[in-house]
Scaffold this motif. Structure first.
Motif, PDB file in Angstrom:
ATOM      1  N   ALA A   1       0.829  -1.212   0.000  1.00  0.00           N
ATOM      2  CA  ALA A   1       0.000   0.000   0.000  1.00  0.00           C
ATOM      3  C   ALA A   1       0.861   1.258   0.000  1.00  0.00           C
ATOM      4  O   ALA A   1       0.555   2.232  -0.709  1.00  0.00           O
ATOM      5  CB  ALA A   1      -0.924  -0.016   1.225  1.00  0.00           C
ATOM      6  N   VAL A   2       1.953   1.264   0.772  1.00  0.00           N
ATOM      7  CA  VAL A   2       2.855   2.420   0.779  1.00  0.00           C
ATOM      8  C   VAL A   2       3.459   2.613  -0.620  1.00  0.00           C
ATOM      9  O   VAL A   2       3.515   3.736  -1.139  1.00  0.00           O
ATOM     10  CB  VAL A   2       3.961   2.239   1.835  1.00  0.00           C
ATOM     11  N   GLY A   3       3.907   1.520  -1.227  1.00  0.00           N
ATOM     12  CA  GLY A   3       4.476   1.614  -2.568  1.00  0.00           C
ATOM     13  C   GLY A   3       3.477   2.102  -3.595  1.00  0.00           C
ATOM     14  O   GLY A   3       3.799   2.927  -4.459  1.00  0.00           O
ATOM     15  N   ALA A   4       2.238   1.611  -3.504  1.00  0.00           N
ATOM     16  CA  ALA A   4       1.204   2.058  -4.439  1.00  0.00           C
ATOM     17  C   ALA A   4       0.942   3.554  -4.287  1.00  0.00           C
ATOM     18  O   ALA A   4       0.769   4.277  -5.281  1.00  0.00           O
ATOM     19  CB  ALA A   4      -0.080   1.260  -4.214  1.00  0.00           C
ATOM     20  N   ALA A   5       0.916   4.029  -3.033  1.00  0.00           N
ATOM     21  CA  ALA A   5       0.703   5.459  -2.794  1.00  0.00           C
ATOM     22  C   ALA A   5       1.854   6.289  -3.378  1.00  0.00           C
ATOM     23  O   ALA A   5       1.628   7.357  -3.961  1.00  0.00           O
ATOM     24  CB  ALA A   5       0.555   5.721  -1.297  1.00  0.00           C
ATOM     25  N   LEU A   6       3.075   5.804  -3.233  1.00  0.00           N
ATOM     26  CA  LEU A   6       4.228   6.522  -3.784  1.00  0.00           C
ATOM     27  C   LEU A   6       4.184   6.565  -5.309  1.00  0.00           C
ATOM     28  O   LEU A   6       4.722   7.495  -5.924  1.00  0.00           O
ATOM     29  CB  LEU A   6       5.530   5.863  -3.328  1.00  0.00           C
ATOM     30  N   MET A   7       3.529   5.579  -5.900  1.00  0.00           N
ATOM     31  CA  MET A   7       3.414   5.518  -7.362  1.00  0.00           C
ATOM     32  C   MET A   7       2.170   6.233  -7.891  1.00  0.00           C
ATOM     33  O   MET A   7       1.853   6.145  -9.071  1.00  0.00           O
ATOM     34  CB  MET A   7       3.406   4.062  -7.816  1.00  0.00           C
ATOM     35  N   GLY A   8       1.461   6.949  -7.007  1.00  0.00           N
ATOM     36  CA  GLY A   8       0.359   7.777  -7.476  1.00  0.00           C
ATOM     37  C   GLY A   8      -1.024   7.250  -7.200  1.00  0.00           C
ATOM     38  O   GLY A   8      -2.015   7.935  -7.498  1.00  0.00           O
ATOM     39  N   ARG A   9      -1.134   6.040  -6.629  1.00  0.00           N
ATOM     40  CA  ARG A   9      -2.456   5.527  -6.273  1.00  0.00           C
ATOM     41  C   ARG A   9      -2.867   6.059  -4.899  1.00  0.00           C
ATOM     42  O   ARG A   9      -2.061   6.651  -4.180  1.00  0.00           O
ATOM     43  CB  ARG A   9      -2.444   3.989  -6.260  1.00  0.00           C
ATOM     44  N   ARG A  10      -4.145   5.819  -4.528  1.00  0.00           N
ATOM     45  CA  ARG A  10      -4.654   6.225  -3.209  1.00  0.00           C
ATOM     46  C   ARG A  10      -5.294   5.010  -2.537  1.00  0.00           C
ATOM     47  O   ARG A  10      -6.515   4.852  -2.538  1.00  0.00           O
ATOM     48  CB  ARG A  10      -5.647   7.378  -3.347  1.00  0.00           C
ATOM     49  N   PRO A  11      -4.463   4.154  -1.940  1.00  0.00           N
ATOM     50  CA  PRO A  11      -4.984   2.942  -1.324  1.00  0.00           C
ATOM     51  C   PRO A  11      -5.691   3.192  -0.006  1.00  0.00           C
ATOM     52  O   PRO A  11      -5.318   4.084   0.766  1.00  0.00           O
ATOM     53  CB  PRO A  11      -3.730   2.084  -1.114  1.00  0.00           C
ATOM     54  N   VAL A  12      -6.721   2.389   0.249  1.00  0.00           N
ATOM     55  CA  VAL A  12      -7.387   2.320   1.555  1.00  0.00           C
ATOM     56  C   VAL A  12      -7.151   0.907   2.054  1.00  0.00           C
ATOM     57  O   VAL A  12      -7.738  -0.053   1.554  1.00  0.00           O
ATOM     58  CB  VAL A  12      -8.887   2.631   1.446  1.00  0.00           C
ATOM     59  N   LEU A  13      -6.250   0.778   3.029  1.00  0.00           N
ATOM     60  CA  LEU A  13      -5.826  -0.523   3.544  1.00  0.00           C
ATOM     61  C   LEU A  13      -6.571  -0.832   4.836  1.00  0.00           C
ATOM     62  O   LEU A  13      -6.610  -0.001   5.747  1.00  0.00           O
ATOM     63  CB  LEU A  13      -4.315  -0.508   3.802  1.00  0.00           C
ATOM     64  N   PHE A  14      -7.144  -2.036   4.921  1.00  0.00           N
ATOM     65  CA  PHE A  14      -7.905  -2.446   6.098  1.00  0.00           C
ATOM     66  C   PHE A  14      -7.115  -3.461   6.924  1.00  0.00           C
ATOM     67  O   PHE A  14      -6.559  -4.420   6.380  1.00  0.00           O
ATOM     68  CB  PHE A  14      -9.217  -3.120   5.680  1.00  0.00           C
ATOM     69  N   HIS A  15      -7.090  -3.237   8.238  1.00  0.00           N
ATOM     70  CA  HIS A  15      -6.725  -4.273   9.198  1.00  0.00           C
ATOM     71  C   HIS A  15      -7.940  -4.430  10.108  1.00  0.00           C
ATOM     72  O   HIS A  15      -8.289  -3.485  10.842  1.00  0.00           O
ATOM     73  CB  HIS A  15      -5.504  -3.873  10.021  1.00  0.00           C
ATOM     74  N   ILE A  16      -8.583  -5.599  10.071  1.00  0.00           N
ATOM     75  CA  ILE A  16      -9.859  -5.734  10.774  1.00  0.00           C
ATOM     76  C   ILE A  16      -9.696  -5.733  12.292  1.00  0.00           C
ATOM     77  O   ILE A  16     -10.696  -5.690  13.019  1.00  0.00           O
ATOM     78  CB  ILE A  16     -10.645  -6.979  10.322  1.00  0.00           C
ATOM     79  N   ARG A  17      -8.492  -5.760  12.770  1.00  0.00           N
ATOM     80  CA  ARG A  17      -8.194  -5.480  14.172  1.00  0.00           C
ATOM     81  C   ARG A  17      -6.925  -4.640  14.220  1.00  0.00           C
ATOM     82  O   ARG A  17      -5.957  -4.927  13.501  1.00  0.00           O
ATOM     83  CB  ARG A  17      -8.028  -6.764  14.980  1.00  0.00           C
ATOM     84  N   ALA A  18      -6.926  -3.634  15.069  1.00  0.00           N
ATOM     85  CA  ALA A  18      -5.745  -2.775  15.173  1.00  0.00           C
ATOM     86  C   ALA A  18      -4.521  -3.574  15.575  1.00  0.00           C
ATOM     87  O   ALA A  18      -3.395  -3.257  15.167  1.00  0.00           O
ATOM     88  CB  ALA A  18      -6.005  -1.661  16.190  1.00  0.00           C
ATOM     89  N   ASP A  19      -4.725  -4.636  16.347  1.00  0.00           N
ATOM     90  CA  ASP A  19      -3.614  -5.468  16.802  1.00  0.00           C
ATOM     91  C   ASP A  19      -2.837  -6.064  15.622  1.00  0.00           C
ATOM     92  O   ASP A  19      -1.623  -6.251  15.702  1.00  0.00           O
ATOM     93  CB  ASP A  19      -4.141  -6.612  17.678  1.00  0.00           C
ATOM     94  N   PHE A  20      -3.543  -6.372  14.519  1.00  0.00           N
ATOM     95  CA  PHE A  20      -2.878  -6.961  13.368  1.00  0.00           C
ATOM     96  C   PHE A  20      -1.940  -5.967  12.684  1.00  0.00           C
ATOM     97  O   PHE A  20      -0.960  -6.349  12.042  1.00  0.00           O
ATOM     98  CB  PHE A  20      -3.907  -7.454  12.350  1.00  0.00           C
ATOM     99  N   ALA A  21      -2.250  -4.683  12.813  1.00  0.00           N
ATOM    100  CA  ALA A  21      -1.427  -3.663  12.167  1.00  0.00           C
ATOM    101  C   ALA A  21      -0.040  -3.554  12.782  1.00  0.00           C
ATOM    102  O   ALA A  21       0.869  -2.982  12.173  1.00  0.00           O
ATOM    103  CB  ALA A  21      -2.126  -2.308  12.224  1.00  0.00           C
ATOM    104  N   LEU A  22       0.141  -4.087  13.986  1.00  0.00           N
ATOM    105  CA  LEU A  22       1.443  -3.990  14.643  1.00  0.00           C
ATOM    106  C   LEU A  22       2.534  -4.653  13.802  1.00  0.00           C
ATOM    107  O   LEU A  22       3.687  -4.219  13.817  1.00  0.00           O
ATOM    108  CB  LEU A  22       1.384  -4.637  16.025  1.00  0.00           C
ATOM    109  N   VAL A  23       2.174  -5.688  13.055  1.00  0.00           N
ATOM    110  CA  VAL A  23       3.155  -6.362  12.206  1.00  0.00           C
ATOM    111  C   VAL A  23       3.632  -5.439  11.092  1.00  0.00           C
ATOM    112  O   VAL A  23       4.741  -5.597  10.578  1.00  0.00           O
ATOM    113  CB  VAL A  23       2.548  -7.663  11.631  1.00  0.00           C
ATOM    114  N   GLY A  24       2.798  -4.448  10.722  1.00  0.00           N
ATOM    115  CA  GLY A  24       3.142  -3.543   9.629  1.00  0.00           C
ATOM    116  C   GLY A  24       3.709  -2.201  10.073  1.00  0.00           C
ATOM    117  O   GLY A  24       3.867  -1.299   9.242  1.00  0.00           O
ATOM    118  N   LEU A  25       4.030  -2.052  11.363  1.00  0.00           N
ATOM    119  CA  LEU A  25       4.490  -0.744  11.840  1.00  0.00           C
ATOM    120  C   LEU A  25       5.797  -0.312  11.187  1.00  0.00           C
ATOM    121  O   LEU A  25       6.025   0.885  10.983  1.00  0.00           O
ATOM    122  CB  LEU A  25       4.654  -0.763  13.360  1.00  0.00           C
ATOM    123  N   GLU A  26       6.666  -1.253  10.874  1.00  0.00           N
ATOM    124  CA  GLU A  26       7.934  -0.877  10.237  1.00  0.00           C
ATOM    125  C   GLU A  26       7.678  -0.130   8.931  1.00  0.00           C
ATOM    126  O   GLU A  26       8.299   0.899   8.654  1.00  0.00           O
ATOM    127  CB  GLU A  26       8.787  -2.128  10.004  1.00  0.00           C
TER     128      GLU A  26
END
Length: 370
Positions: free
Chosen positions: A80-105
């Motif tokens: 999603a970060v790469g797509a945004a840098l390339m001009g897209r506007r992604p809406v990324l879902f994590h159905i629990r905030a806890d799951f997003a911790l894996v993507g904090l980096e």
């Protein structure tokens, strides 16, 4: 370093929708207006459709714009970060905030810093939607409210809607914003209904929103605790205690001017947070008010939030863990030195509203599927 966001657009006449319907409508409008917008997440496709968030969008926009992601949160956040840098506007879902911790980096080290590192030449127009809150006995690994963690990271904007209308307006603004926005949704709010203006309009990502005027106590609430605060304020009014209720709504950028102005008039402050009391958003608000409006305070500010332990699953533990409207009511009554006899009838009526309701179920005015 933030890029300038679009100017707010005024709202047409409202209809009654649930918060999830309002969020679905906002995403549909954004995808219809801008072909760069796409949704990606675990459960984005039917039959789950992210509990209604992407309902009907696959049929309308196709699999290139409604994308089912694998169980790889770090990789998908990077995509999603790469797509945004390339001009897209992604809406990324994590159905629990806890799951997003894996993507904090990816979120903290790349998305949040790109505008700063490039001197504003590059932006990451990404929205990360996170579901928080109790229900289904989700407990310590699935029920945490982590807004303070995300709000502590410079370069991110952090939003927590509190009703259907604000959910739609804030989501549209977040999708159109040139910066990465973490959009945190309490699952108990998803099936609460309320008036929602039709068509395209936005609520600016510029700070708190005033929800109720008052003169005795300032109450600042976030997300579900804003609902509890409004319920407490209505009950307190019956006992002659006037509460001003402010919806924090936009946690980052942190703009406390409305809160400071209110405290300078009332002299009393309660912060009701969905997260933990220690080192939470309430701590930041109390510290700011103490630094900048100390002379206006008649009493020490009060923080309300979760205690310092993991979120429980067992009902007997949950009953003692989560603050309620009664918690806010009692704190406000103490701040104004209200005699017990003065508030007894109002408190009794408020207690009767939720008497016998299981701790893992919301107030009866919320029609939730759990």
């Amino acid at each position: 370093m933030f890029s300038l966001a679009p100017a707010p657009v005024s709202a047409p006449e409202p209809r009654t929708l649930t918060t999830m319907q309002a969020l679905n409508e906002a995403l549909d409008l954004a995808m219809e207006r801008d072909g760069r917008v796409f949704a990606i997440g675990q459960g984005a496709l039917p039959p789950l459709s992210l509990f209604g968030a992407t309902q009907g969008l696959l049929e309308k926009y196709g699999p290139d714009r409604v994308v089912e992601s694998p169980l790889s949160e770090n990789a998908m956040t990077g995509v999603a970060v790469g797509a945004a840098l390339m001009g897209r506007r992604p809406v990324l879902f994590h159905i629990r905030a806890d799951f997003a911790l894996v993507g904090l980096e990816q979120l903290f080290n790349n998305a949040a810093k790109m505008a700063f590192l490039s001197k504003g030449a590059r932006s990451v127009p990404l929205v990360v939607r996170l579901y928080v809150g109790r229900g289904w006995g989700q407990g310590p690994a699935h029920g945490r409210s982590l807004e303070a963690l995300f709000a502590a990271e410079p370069g991110l904007k952090v939003v927590m809607p509190s009703d259907p209308a604000s959910a739609k307006g804030l989501l549209l603004a977040a999708i159109e914003d040139p910066n990465p926005v973490v959009f945190i949704e309490h699952r108990w709010l998803h099936f609460m209904d309320g008036p929602v203006p039709a068509g395209h309009w936005t609520e600016p990502l510029d700070g708190p929103k005033l929800r109720r005027r008052g003169s005795d106590v300032t109450i600042v609430g976030t997300s579900w605790m804003l609902r509890e605060s409004l319920r407490a304020a209505a009950a307190l009014a019956g006992a002659g205690v006037s509460c001003e209720v402010i919806d924090l709504a936009v946690l980052r950028p942190f703009r406390p001017e409305m809160i400071l102005d209110s405290v300078r008039r009332t002299g009393r402050l309660i912060v009701a947070d969905t997260g933990w009391t220690t080192l939470g958003m309430g701590s930041e608000i109390v510290a700011t008010v103490t630094e900048r409006a100390f002379g206006a305070l008649r009493r020490a500010p009060v923080r309300i939030g979760q205690p310092d332990r993991p979120t429980p699953s067992a009902p007997v533990l949950a009953a003692e863990h989560y603050p309620t409207a009664l918690t806010v009511f009692d704190a406000a009554a103490r701040l104004v030195d209200a005699a017990p006899a003065r508030v007894a009838a109002a408190r009794g009526a408020l207690a009767a509203e939720t008497a016998g309701l299981p701790t893992d179920l919301p107030h009866p005015d919320v029609r939730a599927p759990f």
